[in-house]
Structure formats: C-alpha cells, structure tokens
Design a protein around this motif. Structure first.
Motif, PDB file in Angstrom:
ATOM      1  N   LYS A  87       0.857  -1.183   0.000  1.00 49.23           N
ATOM      2  CA  LYS A  87       0.000   0.000   0.000  1.00 49.23           C
ATOM      3  C   LYS A  87       0.895   1.236   0.000  1.00 49.23           C
ATOM      4  CE  LYS A  87      -3.566   2.327   2.642  1.00 49.23           C
ATOM      5  NZ  LYS A  87      -4.395   2.312   3.841  1.00 49.23           N
ATOM      6  N   ASN A  88       0.625   2.146  -0.922  1.00 48.02           N
ATOM      7  CA  ASN A  88       1.377   3.386  -1.017  1.00 48.02           C
ATOM      8  C   ASN A  88       0.426   4.562  -0.848  1.00 48.02           C
ATOM      9  OD1 ASN A  88       3.821   2.075  -1.645  1.00 48.02           O
ATOM     10  ND2 ASN A  88       3.220   1.931  -3.787  1.00 48.02           N
ATOM     11  N   ASP A  89       0.822   5.545  -0.050  1.00 46.54           N
ATOM     12  CA  ASP A  89       0.045   6.760   0.124  1.00 46.54           C
ATOM     13  C   ASP A  89       0.640   7.851  -0.741  1.00 46.54           C
ATOM     14  OD1 ASP A  89      -1.735   5.704   2.017  1.00 46.54           O
ATOM     15  OD2 ASP A  89      -0.321   6.069   3.649  1.00 46.54           O
ATOM     16  N   TRP A  90      -0.211   8.525  -1.502  1.00 47.39           N
ATOM     17  CA  TRP A  90       0.205   9.605  -2.383  1.00 47.39           C
ATOM     18  C   TRP A  90      -0.538  10.873  -1.988  1.00 47.39           C
ATOM     19  CZ3 TRP A  90       3.830   8.901  -6.285  1.00 47.39           C
ATOM     20  CH2 TRP A  90       4.206   7.582  -6.530  1.00 47.39           C
ATOM     21  N   GLU A  91       0.116  12.000  -2.078  1.00 51.88           N
ATOM     22  CA  GLU A  91      -0.472  13.292  -1.758  1.00 51.88           C
ATOM     23  C   GLU A  91      -0.693  14.061  -3.060  1.00 51.88           C
ATOM     24  OE1 GLU A  91       0.829  17.276   0.698  1.00 51.88           O
ATOM     25  OE2 GLU A  91       1.645  15.343   1.314  1.00 51.88           O
ATOM     26  N   ILE A  92      -1.866  14.698  -3.182  1.00 52.49           N
ATOM     27  CA  ILE A  92      -2.162  15.479  -4.388  1.00 52.49           C
ATOM     28  C   ILE A  92      -1.409  16.800  -4.300  1.00 52.49           C
ATOM     29  CG2 ILE A  92      -3.950  16.656  -5.713  1.00 52.49           C
ATOM     30  CD1 ILE A  92      -5.906  14.530  -4.772  1.00 52.49           C
ATOM     31  N   ILE A  93      -0.603  17.075  -5.308  1.00 50.29           N
ATOM     32  CA  ILE A  93       0.176  18.307  -5.378  1.00 50.29           C
ATOM     33  C   ILE A  93      -0.527  19.344  -6.250  1.00 50.29           C
ATOM     34  CG2 ILE A  93       2.399  19.309  -6.063  1.00 50.29           C
ATOM     35  CD1 ILE A  93       2.515  17.443  -3.632  1.00 50.29           C
ATOM     36  N   ASP A  94      -1.063  18.884  -7.404  1.00 50.94           N
ATOM     37  CA  ASP A  94      -1.663  19.824  -8.341  1.00 50.94           C
ATOM     38  C   ASP A  94      -2.707  19.112  -9.195  1.00 50.94           C
ATOM     39  OD1 ASP A  94      -1.963  22.258  -9.805  1.00 50.94           O
ATOM     40  OD2 ASP A  94      -0.652  21.471 -11.380  1.00 50.94           O
ATOM     41  N   ILE A  95      -3.745  19.848  -9.568  1.00 46.26           N
ATOM     42  CA  ILE A  95      -4.735  19.357 -10.522  1.00 46.26           C
ATOM     43  C   ILE A  95      -4.772  20.371 -11.664  1.00 46.26           C
ATOM     44  CG2 ILE A  95      -7.139  18.739 -10.940  1.00 46.26           C
ATOM     45  CD1 ILE A  95      -7.380  18.120  -7.952  1.00 46.26           C
ATOM     46  N   VAL A 101      -3.599  14.944 -12.798  1.00 48.19           N
ATOM     47  CA  VAL A 101      -3.255  15.094 -11.383  1.00 48.19           C
ATOM     48  C   VAL A 101      -1.771  14.824 -11.182  1.00 48.19           C
ATOM     49  CG1 VAL A 101      -3.762  14.258  -9.050  1.00 48.19           C
ATOM     50  CG2 VAL A 101      -5.571  14.330 -10.749  1.00 48.19           C
ATOM     51  N   THR A 102      -1.119  15.659 -10.382  1.00 48.78           N
ATOM     52  CA  THR A 102       0.265  15.438  -9.987  1.00 48.78           C
ATOM     53  C   THR A 102       0.261  14.944  -8.548  1.00 48.78           C
ATOM     54  OG1 THR A 102       0.989  17.235 -11.422  1.00 48.78           O
ATOM     55  CG2 THR A 102       2.538  16.483  -9.739  1.00 48.78           C
ATOM     56  N   LEU A 103       0.885  13.786  -8.322  1.00 53.67           N
ATOM     57  CA  LEU A 103       0.935  13.163  -7.002  1.00 53.67           C
ATOM     58  C   LEU A 103       2.373  13.076  -6.519  1.00 53.67           C
ATOM     59  CD1 LEU A 103      -1.432  10.161  -7.786  1.00 53.67           C
ATOM     60  CD2 LEU A 103      -2.070  12.299  -6.706  1.00 53.67           C
ATOM     61  N   MET A 104       2.547  13.024  -5.174  1.00 50.23           N
ATOM     62  CA  MET A 104       3.880  12.858  -4.594  1.00 50.23           C
ATOM     63  C   MET A 104       3.793  11.883  -3.430  1.00 50.23           C
ATOM     64  SD  MET A 104       6.638  15.696  -3.256  1.00 50.23           S
ATOM     65  CE  MET A 104       5.672  16.275  -1.893  1.00 50.23           C
ATOM     66  N   ASP A 105       4.751  10.948  -3.368  1.00 45.47           N
ATOM     67  CA  ASP A 105       4.791  10.007  -2.251  1.00 45.47           C
ATOM     68  C   ASP A 105       5.689  10.551  -1.145  1.00 45.47           C
ATOM     69  OD1 ASP A 105       7.349   9.589  -3.189  1.00 45.47           O
ATOM     70  OD2 ASP A 105       7.101   7.457  -3.583  1.00 45.47           O
ATOM     71  N   GLU A 106       5.848   9.762  -0.074  1.00 43.48           N
ATOM     72  CA  GLU A 106       6.648  10.201   1.082  1.00 43.48           C
ATOM     73  C   GLU A 106       8.112  10.397   0.739  1.00 43.48           C
ATOM     74  OE1 GLU A 106       5.951   7.389   4.191  1.00 43.48           O
ATOM     75  OE2 GLU A 106       3.865   7.990   4.441  1.00 43.48           O
ATOM     76  N   GLY A 107       8.601   9.698  -0.283  1.00 44.37           N
ATOM     77  CA  GLY A 107       9.993   9.808  -0.691  1.00 44.37           C
ATOM     78  C   GLY A 107      10.266  10.985  -1.611  1.00 44.37           C
ATOM     79  N   ASP A 113       1.069  10.832 -14.401  1.00 47.13           N
ATOM     80  CA  ASP A 113       0.308  10.140 -15.440  1.00 47.13           C
ATOM     81  C   ASP A 113      -1.089   9.715 -14.975  1.00 47.13           C
ATOM     82  OD1 ASP A 113       1.235   8.287 -13.665  1.00 47.13           O
ATOM     83  OD2 ASP A 113       1.845   6.829 -15.167  1.00 47.13           O
ATOM     84  N   VAL A 114      -1.657  10.445 -14.019  1.00 46.33           N
ATOM     85  CA  VAL A 114      -2.967  10.116 -13.478  1.00 46.33           C
ATOM     86  C   VAL A 114      -3.963  11.189 -13.898  1.00 46.33           C
ATOM     87  CG1 VAL A 114      -4.280   9.671 -11.367  1.00 46.33           C
ATOM     88  CG2 VAL A 114      -1.885   8.979 -11.504  1.00 46.33           C
ATOM     89  N   ASN A 115      -5.131  10.765 -14.381  1.00 49.48           N
ATOM     90  CA  ASN A 115      -6.182  11.688 -14.764  1.00 49.48           C
ATOM     91  C   ASN A 115      -7.378  11.525 -13.837  1.00 49.48           C
ATOM     92  OD1 ASN A 115      -4.833  12.752 -17.044  1.00 49.48           O
ATOM     93  ND2 ASN A 115      -5.418  10.939 -18.216  1.00 49.48           N
ATOM     94  N   LEU A 116      -8.075  12.627 -13.566  1.00 45.39           N
ATOM     95  CA  LEU A 116      -9.298  12.560 -12.793  1.00 45.39           C
ATOM     96  C   LEU A 116     -10.357  11.797 -13.577  1.00 45.39           C
ATOM     97  CD1 LEU A 116      -9.639  16.190 -11.371  1.00 45.39           C
ATOM     98  CD2 LEU A 116      -9.135  14.125 -10.089  1.00 45.39           C
TER      99      LEU A 116
END
Length: 124
Positions: A87-95, A101-107, A113-116
C-alpha cells in the motif's frame, strides 16, 4: 550487431504476485485469494474436525479493488494462496485544467500520469 542492440532494461518471469500459505495461518485483517481475486479477510469461522479429520476455515473477505464481499471454505491444514499486497500513500500536489493530477509520495517521487475520472452528465 553490437551489444547495445540487445540491451534489456527489465525482465519478468511471469511469476504470480501470490505466495502459498496454510489456511489455518491466515488471520483476520490479512489477505487471501478468493476466486482469483485479492481480498482482505474480515471474518474467520473455524469449524470442528469432522469425519475426515480436518477443521474447516470459513473466510469472509472483501475484494480490495471492488469492495465486493466473497466467501470461501478451506480445510485448515490445506494450502491456499495469499496475495503480496503493498500500500502506497500519495499526496495530491496539483490538478491541471485538463484534469491531469500530480501526485507525490513520502519519498518525494512524483507521478504525473494520473487523470481525474470523468463525471457523467447529470451527476455533480
């Protein structure tokens, strides 16, 4: 032909992302494969040994992708398959305006490459 023509970046042996495990070792909150679907165990009922000498484990689980409730019965000493789940948690940075959507993980790694999902007419 040079060695550069045959550069292999990654390989895949076609191995399954499951491991074998004895049914009696699976705990509530763990994962199990039921009907080829990865599921999270929500309840386990263990029956007494019968005339064939095996206790039966009745698993009630939910599919981790669809949320559908599934059930399976396996003798406690027999093997079954358990999915390898990460399981990976991603934070939304920008739409963006186009729904990307731009996502960022803890690292600090970013994923762009994700679309709403589109909303059907008449909803929202």
């Amino acid at each position: 032909m040079s060695d550069d023509d045959y550069k292999i970046e990654t390989t895949d042996a076609g191995a399954s992302a499951t491991i074998p495990m004895e049914a009696g070792q699976i705990k509530k909150g763990g994962h199990i494969m039921i009907k080829g679907r990865p599921c999270k165990v929500i309840n386990i009922a263990v029956s007494k040994t019968g005339k064939h000498g095996h206790a039966k484990c009745n698993f009630t689980a939910t599919d981790i992708f669809t949320g559908k409730k599934l059930e399976d019965m396996v003798p406690g000493s027999h093997g079954t398959t358990v999915p390898i789940v990460t399981k990976n948690d991603w934070e939304i940075i920008d739409i963006a305006d186009d729904g990307e959507v731009t996502l960022m993980d803890e690292g600090g790694n970013q994923k762009v490459d994700v679309n709403l999902p589109s909303v059907p007419e008449g909803f929202g």
